[in-house]
Enzyme design. Structure first.
Site, PDB file in Angstrom:
ATOM      1  N   ASN A  28       0.873  -1.188   0.000  1.00 52.37           N
ATOM      2  CA  ASN A  28       0.000   0.000   0.000  1.00 52.37           C
ATOM      3  C   ASN A  28       0.906   1.232   0.000  1.00 52.37           C
ATOM      4  OD1 ASN A  28      -1.792   2.060   0.529  1.00 52.37           O
ATOM      5  ND2 ASN A  28      -2.254   1.422   2.629  1.00 52.37           N
ATOM      6  N   LYS A  55       0.110   4.277  -0.284  1.00 48.45           N
ATOM      7  CA  LYS A  55      -0.532   5.472   0.304  1.00 48.45           C
ATOM      8  C   LYS A  55      -0.332   6.677  -0.623  1.00 48.45           C
ATOM      9  CE  LYS A  55       0.120   3.433   4.795  1.00 48.45           C
ATOM     10  NZ  LYS A  55       0.059   3.578   6.222  1.00 48.45           N
ATOM     11  N   HIS A  73      -9.528   1.108   5.113  1.00 54.73           N
ATOM     12  CA  HIS A  73      -8.240   1.266   5.797  1.00 54.73           C
ATOM     13  C   HIS A  73      -8.432   2.180   7.001  1.00 54.73           C
ATOM     14  CE1 HIS A  73      -4.094   2.465   6.561  1.00 54.73           C
ATOM     15  NE2 HIS A  73      -3.732   1.384   5.901  1.00 54.73           N
ATOM     16  N   GLU A  84      -6.797   4.566   8.061  1.00 49.23           N
ATOM     17  CA  GLU A  84      -6.605   6.000   7.765  1.00 49.23           C
ATOM     18  C   GLU A  84      -7.853   6.586   7.105  1.00 49.23           C
ATOM     19  OE1 GLU A  84      -2.887   5.560   5.661  1.00 49.23           O
ATOM     20  OE2 GLU A  84      -1.918   5.011   7.546  1.00 49.23           O
ATOM     21  N   GLU A  92      -5.395  -5.180  10.748  1.00 49.36           N
ATOM     22  CA  GLU A  92      -4.369  -4.161  10.924  1.00 49.36           C
ATOM     23  C   GLU A  92      -4.605  -3.422  12.238  1.00 49.36           C
ATOM     24  OE1 GLU A  92      -2.491  -2.938   7.014  1.00 49.36           O
ATOM     25  OE2 GLU A  92      -4.235  -1.682   7.218  1.00 49.36           O
ATOM     26  N   GLY A 149       2.454   1.988  10.791  1.00 47.05           N
ATOM     27  CA  GLY A 149       3.413   3.083  10.631  1.00 47.05           C
ATOM     28  C   GLY A 149       4.146   3.442  11.911  1.00 47.05           C
ATOM     29  N   SER A 195       3.425  -2.458  10.341  1.00 43.58           N
ATOM     30  CA  SER A 195       4.885  -2.490  10.492  1.00 43.58           C
ATOM     31  C   SER A 195       5.502  -3.828  10.082  1.00 43.58           C
ATOM     32  CB  SER A 195       5.282  -2.113  11.927  1.00 43.58           C
ATOM     33  OG  SER A 195       4.866  -0.774  12.195  1.00 43.58           O
TER      34      SER A 195
HETATM   35  C1  PEP Z   1      -0.841   0.061   6.205  1.00 45.86           C
HETATM   36  O1  PEP Z   1      -0.946   1.258   6.084  1.00 45.86           O
HETATM   37  O2  PEP Z   1      -1.706  -0.688   5.722  1.00 45.86           O
HETATM   38  C2  PEP Z   1       0.308  -0.451   6.927  1.00 45.86           C
HETATM   39  C3  PEP Z   1       0.286  -1.679   7.341  1.00 45.86           C
HETATM   40  O3  PEP Z   1       1.365   0.420   7.123  1.00 45.86           O
HETATM   41  P1  PEP Z   1       2.801   0.064   7.764  1.00 45.86           P
HETATM   42  O4  PEP Z   1       3.284  -1.209   7.108  1.00 45.86           O
HETATM   43  O5  PEP Z   1       3.668   1.228   7.417  1.00 45.86           O
HETATM   44  O6  PEP Z   1       2.603  -0.102   9.218  1.00 45.86           O
END
Ligand code: PEP
Length: 255
Positions: A9, A11, A95, A97, A167, A173, A212
């Site tokens: 992803n 973003k 998601h 976000e 998630e 992040g 992460s």
């Molecule tokens: C995400 O935004 O779906 C995500 C898992 O981000 P990160 O891997 O940076 O934690």
């Protein structure tokens, strides 16, 4: 029976030249990799550019969001038909976000899931608890509520095409990854919930972990029985890191 799936992803990163270079490096890095699916989700403006690079490669194209209507007066939105037209196979929905910054509710996510399936797009439906919710012992309740409201009206043939991404919001992040045991607990719970409502088809639903994921933690995560792949944010912007994640071990099918 579940083909592992690794999705990057990107973003809101990637002008077209950057996106082209990143996609080309990912394609080169996963060449010959069998037994798993790999996809990248660039920003909307780079979808057609990345599509050109992915043609004739096994890497699939994904979008990061979508409206549920095919067309209409929805300024700033992108429809399932538009994603189909540019060759998307997957679409990330709900998601955290989107939920946190743009007010997406479970009801909206549900409409998007139905629209994606009706247009032959595979929805990757994100669920996960915040740190406060985890610390209050509400993780399973929160995640089951999200899964129920978004998915449980689907019939078995539809649900088998859905991908769920667990998630935990506190892991996105932040560099703070869930332990394989923490992730497995929730993945197992989601599968149990699906089994209780849609039956044995639950065994076919892929459940990805996101939060992460990095080259140094993917192998341990992928050993868990209900972790079927990863949704990768930050590390997907680094081709070498993302390719290593896609080449997770153990695997007996690497070139
Ligand atoms: C995400 O935004 O779906 C995500 C898992 O981000 P990160 O891997 O940076 O934690």
């Amino acid at each position: 029976m579940r083909t592992p799936l690794i999705v990057g992803n990107w973003k809101m990163h990637g002008l077209r030249a950057e996106a082209r270079a990143l996609a080309a490096a990912v394609c080169a890095g996963v060449q010959g990799l069998g037994g798993r699916e790999v996809a990248v989700a660039p920003p909307f403006t780079a979808l057609t550019t990345v599509r050109e690079v992915l043609l004739d490669s096994p890497v699939a194209l994904a979008a990061q969001n979508m409206h549920w209507e095919e067309r209409g007066a929805f300024t700033g939105e992108v429809s399932p038909l538009m994603l189909q037209e540019v060759g998307c196979r997957f679409v990330i929905l709900g998601h955290s976000e989107r939920r946190q910054y743009f007010g997406e509710s479970d009801a909206m996510v549900k409409q998007k899931v139905h629209a994606a399936l009706a247009h032959d797009l595979v929805p990757i439906v994100c669920v996960g608890e915040t740190l406060n919710e985890r610390e209050a012992g509400q993780t399973l309740e929160v995640v089951s509520g999200q899964v129920r409201r978004a998915l449980l009206e689907l019939d078995p043939p539809a649900i088998r095409r859905v991908v769920v991404a667990y998630e935990p919001v506190w892991a996105i992040g932040t560099g703070r990854v869930a332990t394989p045991q923490q992730a497995q607990e929730v993945h197992g719970w989601i599968r149990k919930l699906l089994r209780e409502t849609v039956g044995e088809v639950a065994a076919e639903v892929r459940i990805l972990y996101g939060g992460s994921v990095k080259p140094d933690n993917i192998d341990e995560l992928m050993k868990e029985p209900d972790i079927d792949g990863a949704l990768v944010g930050g590390a997907s912007l680094d081709a070498q890191a993302f390719v290593r994640i896609a080449r997770f071990l153990p695997a007996n099918d690497l070139e």
